[in-house]
Design a protein around this motif. Structure first.
Motif, PDB file in Angstrom:
ATOM      1  N   ASP A   1      42.412  23.677  55.044  1.00  0.00           N
ATOM      2  CA  ASP A   1      41.593  23.865  55.521  1.00  0.00           C
ATOM      3  C   ASP A   1      40.444  23.242  56.270  1.00  0.00           C
ATOM      4  N   GLY A   2      41.482  22.797  57.221  1.00  0.00           N
ATOM      5  CA  GLY A   2      41.412  22.057  59.006  1.00  0.00           C
ATOM      6  C   GLY A   2      41.711  22.368  59.840  1.00  0.00           C
ATOM      7  N   ASP A   3      41.569  21.633  60.822  1.00  0.00           N
ATOM      8  CA  ASP A   3      42.146  22.055  61.912  1.00  0.00           C
ATOM      9  C   ASP A   3      42.198  20.364  63.217  1.00  0.00           C
ATOM     10  N   THR A   4      42.588  19.274  62.286  1.00  0.00           N
ATOM     11  CA  THR A   4      42.440  18.388  62.716  1.00  0.00           C
ATOM     12  C   THR A   4      43.829  17.284  62.311  1.00  0.00           C
ATOM     13  N   CYS A   5      44.251  16.897  62.777  1.00  0.00           N
ATOM     14  CA  CYS A   5      45.399  15.597  61.859  1.00  0.00           C
ATOM     15  C   CYS A   5      44.515  14.805  62.178  1.00  0.00           C
ATOM     16  N   HIS A   6      43.932  13.648  60.976  1.00  0.00           N
ATOM     17  CA  HIS A   6      43.480  12.635  61.599  1.00  0.00           C
ATOM     18  C   HIS A   6      44.312  11.482  61.546  1.00  0.00           C
ATOM     19  N   VAL A   7      45.833  11.574  61.483  1.00  0.00           N
ATOM     20  CA  VAL A   7      46.794  10.229  61.080  1.00  0.00           C
ATOM     21  C   VAL A   7      47.658  10.920  62.752  1.00  0.00           C
ATOM     22  N   THR A   8      47.666  11.688  63.560  1.00  0.00           N
ATOM     23  CA  THR A   8      47.958  11.666  65.278  1.00  0.00           C
ATOM     24  C   THR A   8      46.832  11.768  65.757  1.00  0.00           C
ATOM     25  N   ARG A   9      46.042  12.391  64.838  1.00  0.00           N
ATOM     26  CA  ARG A   9      44.571  12.793  66.600  1.00  0.00           C
ATOM     27  C   ARG A   9      45.098  13.594  67.880  1.00  0.00           C
ATOM     28  N   VAL A  10      46.737  13.729  67.604  1.00  0.00           N
ATOM     29  CA  VAL A  10      46.554  14.270  68.801  1.00  0.00           C
ATOM     30  C   VAL A  10      47.557  15.983  68.277  1.00  0.00           C
ATOM     31  N   GLY A  11      47.759  16.472  69.278  1.00  0.00           N
ATOM     32  CA  GLY A  11      48.698  17.595  68.741  1.00  0.00           C
ATOM     33  C   GLY A  11      48.559  18.400  67.399  1.00  0.00           C
ATOM     34  N   ARG A  12      49.257  19.929  66.784  1.00  0.00           N
ATOM     35  CA  ARG A  12      49.030  20.496  66.097  1.00  0.00           C
ATOM     36  C   ARG A  12      50.146  20.131  64.661  1.00  0.00           C
ATOM     37  N   LYS A  13      50.466  19.192  64.405  1.00  0.00           N
ATOM     38  CA  LYS A  13      51.425  18.351  63.758  1.00  0.00           C
ATOM     39  C   LYS A  13      51.591  17.771  63.473  1.00  0.00           C
ATOM     40  N   CYS A  14      51.389  18.287  61.494  1.00  0.00           N
ATOM     41  CA  CYS A  14      51.327  17.332  60.309  1.00  0.00           C
ATOM     42  C   CYS A  14      52.011  16.758  59.848  1.00  0.00           C
ATOM     43  N   VAL A  15      52.456  15.522  59.965  1.00  0.00           N
ATOM     44  CA  VAL A  15      53.321  14.614  59.309  1.00  0.00           C
ATOM     45  C   VAL A  15      53.273  13.580  58.373  1.00  0.00           C
ATOM     46  N   ALA A  16      52.594  14.255  57.220  1.00  0.00           N
ATOM     47  CA  ALA A  16      52.467  14.065  55.824  1.00  0.00           C
ATOM     48  C   ALA A  16      53.959  13.752  55.351  1.00  0.00           C
ATOM     49  N   ALA A  17      53.665  12.770  54.332  1.00  0.00           N
ATOM     50  CA  ALA A  17      55.032  12.230  53.944  1.00  0.00           C
ATOM     51  C   ALA A  17      56.136  12.557  53.532  1.00  0.00           C
ATOM     52  N   HIS A  18      57.160  12.914  53.270  1.00  0.00           N
ATOM     53  CA  HIS A  18      57.946  13.300  51.851  1.00  0.00           C
ATOM     54  C   HIS A  18      58.120  12.280  51.171  1.00  0.00           C
ATOM     55  N   SER A  19      57.844  12.461  49.787  1.00  0.00           N
ATOM     56  CA  SER A  19      57.775  12.043  49.082  1.00  0.00           C
ATOM     57  C   SER A  19      58.598  11.575  47.405  1.00  0.00           C
ATOM     58  N   ALA A  20      59.168  12.308  47.188  1.00  0.00           N
ATOM     59  CA  ALA A  20      60.388  12.270  47.018  1.00  0.00           C
ATOM     60  C   ALA A  20      61.205  11.103  46.435  1.00  0.00           C
ATOM     61  N   ASP A  21      61.949  11.254  45.044  1.00  0.00           N
ATOM     62  CA  ASP A  21      62.518  10.481  45.610  1.00  0.00           C
ATOM     63  C   ASP A  21      64.337  11.210  45.048  1.00  0.00           C
ATOM     64  N   THR A  22      64.530  12.016  44.616  1.00  0.00           N
ATOM     65  CA  THR A  22      65.694  12.868  44.757  1.00  0.00           C
ATOM     66  C   THR A  22      66.917  13.020  45.352  1.00  0.00           C
ATOM     67  N   PRO A  23      66.006  13.403  46.321  1.00  0.00           N
ATOM     68  CA  PRO A  23      66.511  13.977  47.531  1.00  0.00           C
ATOM     69  C   PRO A  23      67.538  13.046  47.951  1.00  0.00           C
ATOM     70  N   PRO A  24      66.855  12.005  48.545  1.00  0.00           N
ATOM     71  CA  PRO A  24      67.586  11.091  49.141  1.00  0.00           C
ATOM     72  C   PRO A  24      68.964  10.929  48.541  1.00  0.00           C
ATOM     73  N   ALA A  25      68.525  10.631  47.466  1.00  0.00           N
ATOM     74  CA  ALA A  25      70.287  10.624  46.607  1.00  0.00           C
ATOM     75  C   ALA A  25      71.345  11.986  46.875  1.00  0.00           C
ATOM     76  N   LEU A  26      70.549  13.311  46.265  1.00  0.00           N
ATOM     77  CA  LEU A  26      71.368  14.447  46.484  1.00  0.00           C
ATOM     78  C   LEU A  26      71.865  14.220  47.767  1.00  0.00           C
ATOM     79  N   MET A  27      71.491  13.897  48.825  1.00  0.00           N
ATOM     80  CA  MET A  27      71.431  14.195  50.369  1.00  0.00           C
ATOM     81  C   MET A  27      73.092  13.555  50.512  1.00  0.00           C
ATOM     82  N   THR A  28      73.091  12.432  49.866  1.00  0.00           N
ATOM     83  CA  THR A  28      74.625  11.549  50.738  1.00  0.00           C
ATOM     84  C   THR A  28      74.908  11.711  49.629  1.00  0.00           C
TER      85      THR A  28
END
Ligand SMILES: Cc1cc2nc3c(=O)[nH]c(=O)nc-3n(C[C@H](O)[C@H](O)[C@H](O)COP(=O)(O)OP(=O)(O)OC[C@H]3O[C@@H](n4cnc5c(N)ncnc54)[C@H](O)[C@@H]3O)c2cc1C
Ligand code: SF4
Length: 332
Positions: free
Chosen positions: A143-170
């Motif tokens: 709904d918006g056009d600003t990232c409150h984390v980076t404050r610059v650019g147009r990239k979202c850096v929200a965190a991957h927060s799932a627990d099983t993928p790291p195990a599945l990758m290894t």
């Protein structure tokens, strides 16, 4: 009280029917499995589907078994069943551990492996009510056009927060998807991309049907660790998984380490072969591996807890995890 918005609910009986519905409704549609993430996100106005397609009860998404040289897990299996299954505990202990540390018992009884692999990213400025987000002018992810984390650019850096993928990758796992266009398999190590808005190469109409984990070679030891505010329920502030193959003299044949919950995708730590392969897990090697992880992980303020503290915890937990492979008491 937060209410669910109105939507139409569909309960297909086969994966083909589900794929047809997702294709037909296009960007109006959203798949729901256990609903443990979809429902709160709909209440917060983060997802606004007019058509909700249930994946519960699809026979193609059920079952956990060994087939040939692979452990096959249906994407519709609950996290509780993944954590408790004897074949998972035997062949993929880190995956069982990761599934068993997601949220709390009620959520693990509803939440599925597929929902965990396809989980949306999280951010302090995003996982809030519509009222809260509106007060800040919303943000780039919704709904918006600003990232409150980076404050610059147009990239979202929200965190991957799932627990099983790291195990599945290894563990070298692959994910099998079905859509109205057909089937395709993607190694889970290649599934995630560094874009917090949509952080996988999965298209929205693709259904994850199963995950396949190759049976690990003899001598392989695996581990998973998670840092969170309350051990009873919370999402990770930091998580990591390790798969290490040791020869009979306890020298490293291969080593894979993934660290996540810091950026938009799990990070496979590189350069470990040069410091660990052919050597035993001495203090020097443990320190070198932990140092590589520390160097390569740079969290931002996408989660409320101080990023520098989260970064400082990376080598601490990598070291404990590695020491726990040879002396389990050291992992505490
Ligand atoms: C209080 C709380 C704490 C939590 N803590 C954790 C935690 O510690 N660690 C963690 O990893 N998660 C956590 N979660 C998130 C969630 O419970 C789990 O990730 C769970 O595994 C999601 O599975 P689900 O079946 O409920 O997914 P759903 O909510 O049904 O779906 C999640 C997403 O995946 C998509 N999806 C689901 N299944 C499929 C499929 N087969 N194919 C394609 N797309 C699919 C949906 O469209 C949606 O985008 C928490 C949630 C809550 C509410
Ligand atoms: S990282 Fe930025 S754009 Fe992404 S959810 Fe957070 S505030 Fe929004």
């Amino acid at each position: 009280m937060l209410r669910l918005p109105a939507f139409e609910y569909h309960r297909p009986q086969t994966v083909e029917e589900a794929a047809r519905l997702l294709d037909g409704f296009g960007d109006q549609a959203l798949a729901i499995a256990g609903g443990t993430d979809v429902v709160p996100n709909m209440k917060h106005g983060l997802f606004e589907p007019a058509q909700v397609i249930s994946l519960r009860g699809l026979p193609e998404l059920r079952g956990i078994h060994v087939r040939g040289a692979e452990l096959v897990l249906g994407a519709g299996e609950t996290l509780a069943s993944v954590a408790a299954h004897p074949m998972v505990r035997l062949h993929a202990a880190s995956l069982a551990e990761a599934a068993g540390l997601v949220a709390g018992p009620q959520l693990r009884n509803m939440g599925t492996l597929g929902g965990n692999v396809c989980l949306d990213t999280r951010c302090t400025y995003y996982n809030q009510t519509r009222f809260w987000r509106q007060a800040l002018g919303y943000c780039l992810k919704k709904d918006g056009d600003t990232c409150h984390v980076t404050r610059v650019g147009r990239k979202c850096v929200a965190a991957h927060s799932a627990d099983t993928p790291p195990a599945l990758m290894t563990l070298g796992a692959s994910a099998d998807f079905v859509s109205a266009r057909g089937e395709r398999s993607i190694p889970i190590a290649d599934l995630f991309i560094a874009d917090g808005i949509w952080n996988t190469v999965r298209r929205p109409d693709e259904i994850l049907v199963r995950v396949r984990v190759p049976l690990p070679p003899e001598g392989t030891r695996t581990a998973f660790r998670k840092v969170r505010q309350r051990n009873a329920i919370d999402f990770p502030l930091l998580n990591m998984a390790l798969a290490c193959e040791l020869d009979p003299e306890e020298r490293v044949r291969s080593i894979r380490l993934v660290v996540s919950a810091l950026g938009s995708r799990p990070r496979m730590v590189s350069g470990l072969d040069e410091v660990a392969t052919g050597r035993t897990l001495s203090d020097e090697v443990v320190e070198a591996v932990a140092g590589k992880a520390h160097q390569q992980c740079r969290p931002l303020t996408n989660i409320i807890v101080d990023p520098e503290w989260r970064r400082a915890m990376v080598p601490v937990h990598v070291s404990r995890m590695l020491r726990g492979l040879t002396t389990p008491a050291a992992a505490a």
